[in-house]
Design a protein around this motif. Structure first.
Motif, PDB file in Angstrom:
ATOM      1  N   THR A 361       0.837  -1.203   0.000  1.00 17.37           N
ATOM      2  CA  THR A 361       0.000   0.000   0.000  1.00 17.37           C
ATOM      3  C   THR A 361       0.871   1.253   0.000  1.00 17.37           C
ATOM      4  O   THR A 361       0.659   2.178  -0.785  1.00 17.37           O
ATOM      5  CB  THR A 361      -0.928   0.019   1.236  1.00 17.37           C
ATOM      6  N   VAL A 364       2.714   1.719  -3.368  1.00 21.50           N
ATOM      7  CA  VAL A 364       1.825   2.240  -4.422  1.00 21.50           C
ATOM      8  C   VAL A 364       1.685   3.760  -4.293  1.00 21.50           C
ATOM      9  O   VAL A 364       1.783   4.507  -5.280  1.00 21.50           O
ATOM     10  CB  VAL A 364       0.431   1.570  -4.348  1.00 21.50           C
ATOM     11  N   HIS A 368       3.364   6.764  -6.781  1.00 19.90           N
ATOM     12  CA  HIS A 368       2.549   7.798  -7.429  1.00 19.90           C
ATOM     13  C   HIS A 368       3.208   9.173  -7.315  1.00 19.90           C
ATOM     14  O   HIS A 368       3.219   9.952  -8.273  1.00 19.90           O
ATOM     15  CB  HIS A 368       1.162   7.842  -6.804  1.00 19.90           C
ATOM     16  N   GLN A 395       8.533  -0.422  -4.852  1.00 17.23           N
ATOM     17  CA  GLN A 395       7.965  -1.756  -5.023  1.00 17.23           C
ATOM     18  C   GLN A 395       8.999  -2.836  -4.741  1.00 17.23           C
ATOM     19  O   GLN A 395       8.664  -3.893  -4.197  1.00 17.23           O
ATOM     20  CB  GLN A 395       7.382  -1.911  -6.425  1.00 17.23           C
ATOM     21  N   MET A 424      -1.956  -3.709  -2.966  1.00 12.49           N
ATOM     22  CA  MET A 424      -2.089  -3.011  -4.248  1.00 12.49           C
ATOM     23  C   MET A 424      -3.476  -2.386  -4.366  1.00 12.49           C
ATOM     24  O   MET A 424      -3.630  -1.230  -4.769  1.00 12.49           O
ATOM     25  CB  MET A 424      -1.854  -3.985  -5.402  1.00 12.49           C
ATOM     26  N   LYS A 425      -4.489  -3.172  -4.011  1.00 12.18           N
ATOM     27  CA  LYS A 425      -5.863  -2.689  -4.128  1.00 12.18           C
ATOM     28  C   LYS A 425      -6.134  -1.520  -3.182  1.00 12.18           C
ATOM     29  O   LYS A 425      -6.747  -0.518  -3.569  1.00 12.18           O
ATOM     30  CB  LYS A 425      -6.840  -3.837  -3.852  1.00 12.18           C
ATOM     31  N   LYS A 428      -4.184   1.735  -4.381  1.00 10.28           N
ATOM     32  CA  LYS A 428      -4.833   2.369  -5.530  1.00 10.28           C
ATOM     33  C   LYS A 428      -6.147   3.035  -5.115  1.00 10.28           C
ATOM     34  O   LYS A 428      -6.494   4.119  -5.601  1.00 10.28           O
ATOM     35  CB  LYS A 428      -5.088   1.333  -6.621  1.00 10.28           C
ATOM     36  N   TRP A 429      -6.872   2.385  -4.223  1.00 13.55           N
ATOM     37  CA  TRP A 429      -8.148   2.936  -3.778  1.00 13.55           C
ATOM     38  C   TRP A 429      -7.941   4.239  -3.005  1.00 13.55           C
ATOM     39  O   TRP A 429      -8.673   5.217  -3.201  1.00 13.55           O
ATOM     40  CB  TRP A 429      -8.875   1.918  -2.904  1.00 13.55           C
ATOM     41  N   LEU A 431      -5.475   6.360  -3.273  1.00 18.97           N
ATOM     42  CA  LEU A 431      -5.118   7.400  -4.239  1.00 18.97           C
ATOM     43  C   LEU A 431      -6.337   7.859  -5.034  1.00 18.97           C
ATOM     44  O   LEU A 431      -6.507   9.051  -5.306  1.00 18.97           O
ATOM     45  CB  LEU A 431      -4.037   6.893  -5.192  1.00 18.97           C
ATOM     46  N   GLU A 432      -7.178   6.899  -5.414  1.00 16.97           N
ATOM     47  CA  GLU A 432      -8.383   7.229  -6.165  1.00 16.97           C
ATOM     48  C   GLU A 432      -9.267   8.178  -5.351  1.00 16.97           C
ATOM     49  O   GLU A 432      -9.754   9.192  -5.864  1.00 16.97           O
ATOM     50  CB  GLU A 432      -9.160   5.953  -6.497  1.00 16.97           C
ATOM     51  N   LEU A 443      -7.571   6.572 -11.798  1.00 20.21           N
ATOM     52  CA  LEU A 443      -6.662   5.435 -11.908  1.00 20.21           C
ATOM     53  C   LEU A 443      -6.219   5.195 -13.347  1.00 20.21           C
ATOM     54  O   LEU A 443      -5.111   4.746 -13.610  1.00 20.21           O
ATOM     55  CB  LEU A 443      -7.324   4.181 -11.332  1.00 20.21           C
ATOM     56  N   LYS A 446      -3.006   6.936 -14.265  1.00 22.92           N
ATOM     57  CA  LYS A 446      -1.745   6.603 -13.579  1.00 22.92           C
ATOM     58  C   LYS A 446      -0.724   6.073 -14.551  1.00 22.92           C
ATOM     59  O   LYS A 446      -1.048   5.359 -15.462  1.00 22.92           O
ATOM     60  CB  LYS A 446      -1.983   5.577 -12.485  1.00 22.92           C
TER      61      LYS A 446
END
Length: 446
Positions: A361, A364, A368, A395, A424-425, A428-429, A431-432, A443, A446
């Motif tokens: 997390t 990610v 960004h 990463q 990962m999920k 990304k969430w 950041l979204e 997303l 990105k």
């Protein structure tokens, strides 16, 4: 007329040279990480568990960030972005302050109120104020900045009190299951499970704790032909054939606040930081290396802290659902009674790997902001006697952090792999929710 204009120019020039009209000294981005480090020292002293540590960090960072958002139009409030986050009222009656200093002091005000031994942060605060005096801050500016910080922190703490963490103490004491294949307390401390109800508190961005419910773990079986037995065997063999490099990796990412050492007469607690503190340390290193400036550093620290909190909520939701046995318990019962993992097993169920989840997390989020090929040297663990390690990307570091749990003998590989997927999920969430709602990201971009 010329004479009048002459005196006006003289007066304006004199005013421009007064301390009040001078631009206030700026704080460096590293000051934010100094506060994080001081908070970490308190957590080490208090033996704060990893999920709870993420809670402290997130609200402290939010306090500082909201001050920035009130003074720099490039940064918007988290109102309308985070779950139930209120409009933070600006104390307009307070004047002649430094908003950067107010942001740092707001972090500390929140930490002092929320951490059990938070009052010990007062010593660092004295040092910070002394440094500000040397930079040119007046007593008036410092005091006004403190008042501003207190006004913001009070509102964030009120928000924190509504996240339902204080209701956890009302739940029944968690009793470990006795059925075969379930988690059970491990030696040498045989501690009760950590935060079994952490999934009941309010997240910052998740719709629910099980929003990213992972696949069911490999089913427990003592059958030597089963997939679970193969997982046990792989972990066992790694443990008895550890290379020196794998030992170093396992130690570097250990981050276990509950470790005990048997000195022959008694068990002695070993002071270690949490995984979240390690990743916020990495965040500070990246901000300083990239010279992002104070305001952006505050934003990045805050988003990483939010990711840590939601990552732990998501992971802990699965831990106490699948409730899977730890390698130490399984291997000693079904393969080798004398086997011991390199690392001490932390006191909570095995699946998912928490470190894999929150490391990914964090990676990610940091990727960004800094890019995919951001090389840095991680010096976070040097103060604990461990050599620095250099990574080609965040990463790469996250993958190594996950593998360290396999090398250390405290996780099976599917918990690491699926923890990475979970991380990962969540990353990304987060950041979204944070960037898209502030009009800066989708997303697909990105």
């Amino acid at each position: 007329m010329k004479r009048i204009l002459y005196y006006i120019v003289i007066l304006l020039s004199a005013y421009a040279c007064t301390p009040e009209a001078d631009k206030l000294p700026e704080l460096e981005e590293n000051t934010i990480n100094e506060v994080i480090q001081e908070m970490t020292k308190v957590m080490v002293h208090d033996v704060t568990n990893p999920p709870l540590a993420s809670r402290f960090f997130s609200y402290a960072c939010l306090s500082g960030y909201e001050v920035i958002a009130q003074h720099d139009s490039a940064y918007q409030s988290m109102y309308g972005v985070l779950q139930e986050f209120p409009k933070i009222k600006r104390p307009d009656t307070i004047t002649n302050y430094s908003y950067q200093l107010a942001a740092v002091l707001a972090m500390m005000e929140t930490a002092k109120k929320m951490q059990p031994s938070g009052n010990t942060l007062a010593e660092y605060e004295k040092k910070l104020i002394a440094d500000c005096h040397k930079k040119g801050f007046s007593d008036e500016i410092i005091e006004s900045s403190r008042q501003y910080a207190q006004a913001i922190s009070k509102q964030v703490i009120a928000y924190a009190k509504t996240d339902k963490y204080n209701k956890i103490s009302n739940f029944s004491r968690y009793t470990p299951l006795t059925q075969e294949g379930s988690w059970y307390p491990t030696p040498p401390g045989f501690f009760a499970p950590v935060e079994p109800y952490f999934n009941t508190i309010r997240s910052f961005t998740l719709n629910s704790a099980d929003q990213f419910k992972p696949i069911v773990p490999v089913v427990f079986s003592s059958d030597k032909q089963s997939d679970f037995y193969k997982l046990m065997l792989a972990c066992y063999k790694e443990g008895i054939n550890l290379s020196e490099e794998h030992r170093k990796i396992a130690a570097f990412w250990d981050c276990n606040p509950f470790a005990l050492q048997d000195n022959g007469h008694m068990l002695v607690g070993m002071k270690k930081i949490s995984p979240g503190a390690h990743w916020l340390g990495i965040t500070g290193i990246a901000c300083k290396q990239a010279n992002v400036g104070f305001e952006k550093a505050m934003k990045i620290h805050t988003v990483v802290a939010i990711g840590l909190m939601d990552g732990f909520i998501s992971c802990w939701d699965e831990k106490f659902r699948s409730n899977r046995i730890r390698p130490e318990t399984a291997i000693r019962k079904y393969i080798d009674p004398s086997w011991k993992p390199l690392l001490q097993t932390p006191p909570f169920p095995e699946y998912l790997s928490g470190h894999s989840t929150i490391s990914t997390t964090s990676a990610v989020i940091l990727t960004h902001y800094f890019g995919e090929n951001f090389q840095y040297t991680d010096t976070v663990e040097e103060q604990y006697g461990l050599d620095a390690r250099t990574f080609a990307s965040f990463q790469e570091a996250a993958i190594e952090a996950g593998l360290s749990r396999f090398y250390g003998g405290i996780h099976f590989m599917d918990a690491i792999d699926q923890g990475r997927e979970q991380g990962m999920k969540v990353g990304k969430w987060v950041l979204e929710k944070v960037e898209k709602k502030q009009g800066k990201l989708t997303l697909s971009e990105k």
